[in-house]
Design a protein around this motif. Structure first.
Motif, PDB file in Angstrom:
ATOM      1  N   SER A  27       0.779  -1.357   0.025  1.00 30.20           N
ATOM      2  CA  SER A  27      -0.031  -0.010  -0.073  1.00 30.20           C
ATOM      3  C   SER A  27       0.905   1.223   0.123  1.00 30.20           C
ATOM      4  N   SER A  28       1.998   0.978   0.763  1.00 24.81           N
ATOM      5  CA  SER A  28       3.045   2.405   0.563  1.00 24.81           C
ATOM      6  C   SER A  28       3.466   2.663  -0.659  1.00 24.81           C
ATOM      7  N   VAL A  42      11.827   4.381   0.268  1.00 23.71           N
ATOM      8  CA  VAL A  42      11.484   3.134   1.076  1.00 23.71           C
ATOM      9  C   VAL A  42      12.584   2.623   1.888  1.00 23.71           C
ATOM     10  N   PRO A  43      13.843   2.367   1.430  1.00 20.17           N
ATOM     11  CA  PRO A  43      14.872   1.989   2.315  1.00 20.17           C
ATOM     12  C   PRO A  43      15.280   2.878   3.364  1.00 20.17           C
ATOM     13  N   LEU A 286       7.761   3.147   7.281  1.00 24.72           N
ATOM     14  CA  LEU A 286       7.402   3.784   6.104  1.00 24.72           C
ATOM     15  C   LEU A 286       5.904   4.389   5.998  1.00 24.72           C
ATOM     16  N   PHE A 287       5.077   3.528   6.250  1.00 27.57           N
ATOM     17  CA  PHE A 287       3.501   3.923   6.410  1.00 27.57           C
ATOM     18  C   PHE A 287       3.369   4.985   7.140  1.00 27.57           C
ATOM     19  N   ILE A 337       2.398   2.829  13.765  1.00 24.01           N
ATOM     20  CA  ILE A 337       1.474   4.060  13.173  1.00 24.01           C
ATOM     21  C   ILE A 337       0.497   4.931  13.987  1.00 24.01           C
ATOM     22  N   LEU A 338       0.185   4.470  15.157  1.00 22.46           N
ATOM     23  CA  LEU A 338      -0.692   5.178  15.879  1.00 22.46           C
ATOM     24  C   LEU A 338      -0.277   5.863  17.231  1.00 22.46           C
ATOM     25  N   PHE A 339       0.777   5.112  17.830  1.00 22.90           N
ATOM     26  CA  PHE A 339       1.187   5.686  19.230  1.00 22.90           C
ATOM     27  C   PHE A 339       1.573   6.985  19.321  1.00 22.90           C
ATOM     28  N   PRO A 340       2.681   7.271  18.326  1.00 23.40           N
ATOM     29  CA  PRO A 340       3.206   8.728  18.602  1.00 23.40           C
ATOM     30  C   PRO A 340       1.953   9.897  18.256  1.00 23.40           C
ATOM     31  N   ALA A 341       1.028   9.583  17.502  1.00 29.72           N
ATOM     32  CA  ALA A 341       0.190  10.768  17.122  1.00 29.72           C
ATOM     33  C   ALA A 341      -0.910  10.746  18.457  1.00 29.72           C
ATOM     34  N   LEU A 342      -1.385   9.448  18.925  1.00 28.53           N
ATOM     35  CA  LEU A 342      -2.231   9.497  19.885  1.00 28.53           C
ATOM     36  C   LEU A 342      -1.560  10.045  21.431  1.00 28.53           C
TER      37      LEU A 342
END
Length: 428
Positions: A27-28, A42-43, A286-287, A337-342
């Motif tokens: 998807s990325s 990507v890398p 990356l995502f 994916i979520l922890f830093p934002a939340l």
């Protein structure tokens, strides 16, 4: 348009049963190609996600868990737990929870716990007269204790993402882990009495002492890891190496399940597991970078705070998001994916970072046992050779129990913060 492409491809692949790492990567790549961004990113982003000293301890703890598992540690833990509580109605179910609590303090992963303890307990409970779905449900539910009781791979990820002390996170998980175990034991006992499940012969004091002596080395390993990190004797990465050396010596010369012939396979298995996990970390980073560049975390934060700025309501919303995500996404990927934002939203309304870290891990662990995608349910249904639907129905009382503990952890910060503040002092 590009963001819609990102999420459309991701969810199609995810619900098609494609492994989460490949779903994130493909998807990325689709997003980058659509947006005209060179794939050389990507890398770069994958390496940036994996380039953390704290993450070096993950292969060590994975190898230590493998060494202790093959070294007959699971059998000794289960026998000790059964000697202590086996005489109570539903005693084997209680021993299952107790065994998971001890083993979780070694492996640090829920799936390893479910597979290891389940392979011993599910057939044993079925033979003793317990329903197989009940035995599988107890095993799956109690496996969630593993990543709460230290050491914990998800808590290491939290520390690497946020700079929160891993030692403080480990200490913060002790009391919630004990509450989870007590809650599940009460649930097991109530169901055992209601359904007339059997109880074992009461063990003599001598038998308890003998089994306790056998399990002593497993308990000591957890103590060494915690005391070493908290006492400042070594970092979490160094602790993982100490755990490996300790596990090798105990497995070879105390429990005698290890030998030089099976060591190469254990090293290869640990390397493969670690490589797969680090690839997941890199692709999730990356995502997450794509989401950050599209300001998705800021949109989530603004959306939550737009609903309410009341700390109690914000905590509830954050936990509902994590619970929902945990039902279909792998724990490590969800955290990255979520922890830093939340975390930014939580600290913005006065929530302690360590407290939120424990909440996040606990939510995602509950997701591992939540139908229809909970991976621990698939593990135990395979071991027990029963249908997934049967395990899903049997897990409901334990899910309710875990959610009750989550509610306490959410709104009583002292449950998470009391022990680290007592031992390590208030966070600076």
């Amino acid at each position: 348009m590009e963001v819609l492409m990102l999420f459309a491809v991701f969810f199609v692949l995810l619900f098609a049963g494609i492994p989460i790492a490949f779903a994130l990567g493909i998807s990325s790549a689709a997003y980058l190609l659509t947006a005209g961004i060179p794939l050389t990113i990507v890398p770069q982003r994958m390496f940036a996600g994996m380039d953390s000293f704290v993450l070096l301890c993950i292969p060590g703890f994975i190898l230590a868990g493998n060494l202790m598992n093959v070294g007959n540690i699971t059998e000794h833990i289960v026998r000790f737990s059964n000697a202590v509580v086996g005489h109570i109605r539903g005693g084997l179910g209680l021993a299952n929870v107790g065994g998971s609590m001890i083993f979780g303090g070694i492996s640090g992963t829920a799936v390893a716990d479910a597979a290891s303890v389940g392979s011993v307990m599910i057939p044993g409970m079925a033979k003793a007269g317990y329903d197989k779905p009940f035995a599988a449900a107890v095993t799956a539910a109690s496996s969630t204790i593993g990543p709460i009781i230290p050491p914990s791979v998800p808590m290491i990820i939290v520390g690497s993402l946020s700079g929160i002390s891993v030692g403080r996170m480990f200490m913060a998980g002790v009391v919630p882990g004990i509450l989870l175990a007590l809650g599940m034991m009460i649930t097991v006992y109530v169901l055992a009495v209601k359904r007339g499940y059997p109880k074992e012969k009461r063990a003599t004091l001598k038998e308890i002492l003998v089994e306790g002596k056998s399990a002593f080395w497993a308990l000591l390993m957890t103590f060494i890891i915690l005391y070493g990190i908290i006492g400042g004797f070594f970092t979490p990465t160094e602790a993982s190496i100490v755990a490996c050396l300790y596990a090798m010596v105990v497995g070879m010369f105390v429990y005698k399940g290890l030998n030089w012939r099976n060591l190469p396979k254990l090293f290869v298995d640990a390397a493969l597991t670690s490589a797969a996990l680090m690839m997941l970390v890199g692709l999730a980073n990356l995502f997450g970078w794509i989401l950050t560049s599209e300001r998705i975390p800021q949109m989530i934060a603004d959306g939550i705070l737009g609903i309410s700025e009341n700390p109690l309501m914000v905590i509830l919303i954050l936990n509902l998001i994590l619970l929902f995500v945990g039902t279909f996404m792998e724990t490590i990927a969800a955290l990255i994916i979520l922890f830093p934002a939340l975390l930014g939203v939580a600290t913005g309304v006065g929530v302690d970072p360590v407290h939120f870290g424990i909440m996040a891990v606990l939510n995602l662990m509950i997701g591992l046992t939540t139908p229809p995608v909970g991976i621990c349910l698939f593990v135990v249904s395979g071991i027990g050779e029963i249908r997934m639907s049967q395990v899903a129905r049997a897990i409901i009382p334990f899910l309710l129990c875990n959610l009750a503990v989550l509610g306490l952890v959410m709104y009583i910060p002292a449950i998470s913060l009391w022990l680290p503040n007592l031992v390590m002092g208030p966070a600076g």
